[in-house]
Design a protein around this motif. Structure first.
Motif, PDB file in Angstrom:
ATOM      1  N   ALA A 148      27.410 -23.523 -56.035  1.00  0.00           N
ATOM      2  CA  ALA A 148      28.606 -23.642 -55.717  1.00  0.00           C
ATOM      3  C   ALA A 148      28.420 -24.359 -54.468  1.00  0.00           C
ATOM      4  N   ASP A 149      28.921 -24.113 -53.113  1.00  0.00           N
ATOM      5  CA  ASP A 149      28.520 -25.207 -51.967  1.00  0.00           C
ATOM      6  C   ASP A 149      27.667 -24.112 -51.355  1.00  0.00           C
ATOM      7  N   ARG A 150      27.518 -25.110 -49.648  1.00  0.00           N
ATOM      8  CA  ARG A 150      26.102 -24.853 -48.699  1.00  0.00           C
ATOM      9  C   ARG A 150      25.732 -24.011 -48.740  1.00  0.00           C
ATOM     10  N   THR A 151      27.394 -22.793 -48.056  1.00  0.00           N
ATOM     11  CA  THR A 151      26.849 -21.459 -47.973  1.00  0.00           C
ATOM     12  C   THR A 151      26.474 -20.985 -49.262  1.00  0.00           C
ATOM     13  N   ASP A 192      23.195 -29.361 -50.409  1.00  0.00           N
ATOM     14  CA  ASP A 192      23.950 -30.740 -50.943  1.00  0.00           C
ATOM     15  C   ASP A 192      23.435 -30.380 -52.531  1.00  0.00           C
ATOM     16  N   THR A 214      33.016 -24.598 -43.877  1.00  0.00           N
ATOM     17  CA  THR A 214      34.569 -24.158 -43.148  1.00  0.00           C
ATOM     18  C   THR A 214      35.208 -23.429 -42.385  1.00  0.00           C
ATOM     19  N   VAL A 263      23.522 -28.247 -54.999  1.00  0.00           N
ATOM     20  CA  VAL A 263      25.053 -28.379 -55.107  1.00  0.00           C
ATOM     21  C   VAL A 263      25.379 -29.293 -56.704  1.00  0.00           C
ATOM     22  N   THR A 303      33.078 -31.943 -44.441  1.00  0.00           N
ATOM     23  CA  THR A 303      33.692 -30.707 -45.730  1.00  0.00           C
ATOM     24  C   THR A 303      32.734 -30.038 -45.591  1.00  0.00           C
ATOM     25  N   THR A 345      29.872 -34.772 -42.953  1.00  0.00           N
ATOM     26  CA  THR A 345      30.048 -35.199 -44.092  1.00  0.00           C
ATOM     27  C   THR A 345      30.322 -36.811 -43.438  1.00  0.00           C
TER      28      THR A 345
END
Ligand code: AMP
Ligand code: FE
Ligand code: FE
Ligand code: ZN
Length: 300
Positions: free
Chosen positions: A155-158, A146, A262, A149, A259, A15
């Protein structure tokens, strides 16, 4: 000396810009950093300039998408293998052509994944993915994540990977990857060294046991990345025994993605200076044999 040999920038699916990854590495107390964007050397020049500015060493590298076919009792088996290449000459025509095929496969896959998502009632415009991906040379699932999201679908990439993008999930589409054996040979012919990234990632040898690693070493593989967040303490211990047995170089790295991932902070795993020195020696020998300058380490 603190050495981190596996990081990503915006040139692939990290990122931050390459220069910012280098600055963050210096701020994190690293002395040596390898930039290893997926399938491209496009970030090297910017990272090298930043390394000179902040006074750390930059090892130019890349993480190449390959696949390995093995024959098991239940038939042929194919798995993806990420191959870290350090200090290859990226202008060596056969390597450049092979990387071009991988990047083409990435570009072809994006619309196919978007079509799957549309089939699930989730409309994602290619332009949205491209905008979020920014200057990447290696568009991929993380950028589609992304966009999901951005649209508020996840909520996130995961979550995007777990619900949609991983193999077996409804928007998964395969893409071209080079044969591992061919890529190991090309990296060495380009004056570089080849190290398998997270060989037992997600905690399974999956066809990459000692016998296979010995065979790959025979065609030019130099090392394996052992200290990686995808390997638990038991994996690491078993892999260390194999590396010692075979005389493979052992590396440890963060696989930093800014980012975008994580629990992969810069320097969370590091490579021992003696192992780094061995890699540099092997790269120098490969460059000499190949009659190419290979890449260059910038900075102290
Ligand atoms: P691709 O290159 O398009 O095949 O996508 C694979 C990339 O997605 C890998 O390089 C990882 O960095 C990233 N990735 C895989 N799983 C996750 C996850 N759960 N969260 C964030 N990034 C992921
Ligand atoms: Fe990645
Ligand atoms: Fe990887
Ligand atoms: Zn990586």
């Amino acid at each position: 000396m603190r050495i981190d040999l596996h990081t990503h920038s915006q040139v692939s699916d990290g990122t931050e810009a390459p220069a910012d990854v280098v600055r963050a590495a210096a701020a994190a107390g690293l002395d040596v950093l390898a930039l290893t964007d997926h399938d491209t050397a496009a970030g090297w020049a910017e990272a090298a300039a930043a390394a000179q500015e902040v006074g750390i060493a930059l090892v130019p590298g890349m993480e190449i998408s390959t696949q390995l076919e093995t024959v098991t009792a239940s038939g042929p088996h194919r798995r993806g293998v990420h191959l870290l290449a350090y200090l290859p000459d990226p202008t060596y025509p056969p390597l450049a052509a092979a990387l071009g095929r991988v990047l083409d496969g990435r570009n072809d896959r994006v619309p196919a994944v978007l079509a799957r998502l549309a089939g699930l009632g989730i409309e994602v415009a290619h332009a949205r993915v491209a905008r979020l991906a920014g200057p990447t040379a290696a568009m991929g699932r993380p950028h589609i994540a992304d966009a999901l999201v951005d649209l508020g679908v996840v909520a996130d990439r995961t979550e995007a990977f777990h619900r949609f993008l991983n193999p077996g999930r409804p928007a998964y589409v395969d893409r071209y990857a080079a044969a591992l054996d061919d890529m190991v040979r090309l990296v060495v012919e380009a004056g570089g060294v080849a190290v398998i990234a997270h060989p037992w990632g997600r905690h399974r040898p999956d066809g990459l046991g000692e016998e296979q690693l010995a065979r790959l070493q025979g065609i030019g593989l130099s090392g394996i990345e052992i200290d990686h967040q995808d390997h638990d303490p038991d994996d690491r211990e078993r892999l260390r025994a194999i590396a010692a047995d075979l005389g493979l170089v052992v590396t440890g790295s963060s696989d930093y993605h800014g980012t975008g991932k994580t629990d992969h902070d810069l320097g969370c795993n590091t490579t021992h200076p003696d192992e780094y020195a061995r890699l540099l020696e092997l790269a120098a020998a490969a460059a000499e044999r190949a009659g190419r300058s290979g890449g260059w380490v910038v900075g102290p």
